[in-house]
Design a protein around this motif. Sequence first.
Motif, short mmCIF file in Angstrom:
data_model
loop_
_atom_site.label_atom_id
_atom_site.label_comp_id
_atom_site.label_asym_id
_atom_site.label_seq_id
_atom_site.Cartn_x
_atom_site.Cartn_y
_atom_site.Cartn_z
N ASP A 52 0.82 -1.21 0.00
CA ASP A 52 0.00 0.00 0.00
C ASP A 52 0.85 1.26 0.00
N ASP A 53 2.10 1.13 0.44
CA ASP A 53 3.01 2.28 0.48
C ASP A 53 3.71 2.51 -0.86
N LEU A 54 3.67 1.52 -1.74
CA LEU A 54 4.34 1.66 -3.03
C LEU A 54 3.53 2.57 -3.96
N PRO A 55 4.20 3.41 -4.73
CA PRO A 55 3.47 4.27 -5.67
C PRO A 55 3.12 3.52 -6.96
N TYR A 56 2.29 4.16 -7.77
CA TYR A 56 2.00 3.67 -9.11
C TYR A 56 2.99 4.32 -10.08
N ARG A 57 3.46 3.54 -11.04
CA ARG A 57 4.38 4.06 -12.05
C ARG A 57 3.59 4.87 -13.09
N PRO A 58 4.00 6.13 -13.33
CA PRO A 58 3.32 6.91 -14.36
C PRO A 58 3.61 6.36 -15.75
N SER A 99 -7.42 10.01 -22.75
CA SER A 99 -8.37 9.54 -21.74
C SER A 99 -8.74 10.67 -20.78
N LYS A 100 -10.01 10.66 -20.38
CA LYS A 100 -10.52 11.73 -19.51
C LYS A 100 -9.84 11.72 -18.16
N GLU A 101 -9.43 10.54 -17.71
CA GLU A 101 -8.76 10.41 -16.42
C GLU A 101 -7.72 9.31 -16.51
N GLU A 102 -6.92 9.20 -15.46
CA GLU A 102 -5.92 8.15 -15.42
C GLU A 102 -6.61 6.80 -15.15
N HIS A 103 -6.03 5.76 -15.73
CA HIS A 103 -6.48 4.40 -15.47
C HIS A 103 -5.40 3.70 -14.66
N PHE A 104 -5.82 2.92 -13.66
CA PHE A 104 -4.87 2.27 -12.75
C PHE A 104 -4.98 0.76 -12.87
N TYR A 105 -3.85 0.07 -12.65
CA TYR A 105 -3.91 -1.36 -12.40
C TYR A 105 -2.85 -1.74 -11.38
N ASP A 106 -3.15 -2.78 -10.61
CA ASP A 106 -2.21 -3.33 -9.63
C ASP A 106 -1.60 -4.60 -10.20
N LEU A 107 -0.32 -4.77 -9.97
CA LEU A 107 0.34 -6.02 -10.33
C LEU A 107 -0.14 -7.12 -9.40
N LYS A 129 9.77 -1.29 -7.14
CA LYS A 129 9.53 0.10 -6.72
C LYS A 129 8.07 0.53 -6.86
N TYR A 130 7.27 -0.23 -7.61
CA TYR A 130 5.90 0.19 -7.89
C TYR A 130 4.93 -0.95 -7.65
N ARG A 131 3.69 -0.59 -7.29
CA ARG A 131 2.63 -1.59 -7.06
C ARG A 131 1.85 -1.87 -8.34
N GLY A 132 2.00 -1.00 -9.34
CA GLY A 132 1.26 -1.11 -10.59
C GLY A 132 1.51 0.15 -11.39
N GLN A 133 0.56 0.47 -12.27
CA GLN A 133 0.73 1.65 -13.10
C GLN A 133 -0.49 2.55 -13.05
N ARG A 134 -0.26 3.84 -13.21
CA ARG A 134 -1.30 4.83 -13.47
C ARG A 134 -1.05 5.32 -14.87
N GLN A 135 -2.03 5.15 -15.73
CA GLN A 135 -1.82 5.33 -17.16
C GLN A 135 -2.76 6.40 -17.74
N ILE A 136 -2.17 7.23 -18.60
CA ILE A 136 -2.94 8.14 -19.43
C ILE A 136 -2.93 7.52 -20.83
N TRP A 137 -4.10 7.34 -21.41
CA TRP A 137 -4.21 6.66 -22.69
C TRP A 137 -4.52 7.64 -23.81
N PHE A 138 -3.99 7.32 -24.99
CA PHE A 138 -4.22 8.12 -26.19
C PHE A 138 -4.74 7.22 -27.29
N LEU A 139 -5.78 7.67 -27.98
CA LEU A 139 -6.26 6.99 -29.18
C LEU A 139 -5.58 7.66 -30.36
#
Length: 161
Positions: A6-12, A78-86, A98-108
């Motif tokens: 829970d202390d690990l950040p999400y990778r941008p 994308s209107k907002e960031e999308h998150f996933y946990d490993l 170093k990271y628990r997952g990713q926070r992603q901005i998506w582009f079409l």
Amino acid sequence: MTSHLDDLPYRPCAGIMLANMHGKIFVGQRVDRPEGTDAWQMPQGGIDEGEEAEAAAVRELFEETGVRADLVDILARSKEEHFYDLPDDMIGRIWKGKYRGQRQIWFLMRFKGNDADINIETEHQEFTSWQWVDADMVPQLIVPFKKRLYENIVAEFADLI
């Protein structure tokens, strides 16, 4: 009780849904997929310190597919960031723990080139093969822990594909 996870950040990260002129979506099969599995994904990668998400997306697209910036039009962000946990068993192995997952901005992005402009044999190769698929197939091809995120991205961009 909270875990250290829970202390690990999400990778941008920036992600790219690359659609061709026929509305099909690019997916690549990961080089590092577990033996005996089909792990397909859309191009994506980390956003460097101080880098804009759109610049990261264009850079990652080229690094993973060989597709140059002049061969795409950016249709949406994308209107907002999308998150996933490993999954727990992957946290210590990916990104040096170093990271628990990713926070992603998506582009079409609309691909204006032809298949010969795609070259996955790049300097830091991510994919062993690639294909164009219908958008509704994309979530079925991804590793299970990213499926909901992919469903959300497909739904967000569906009207523009």
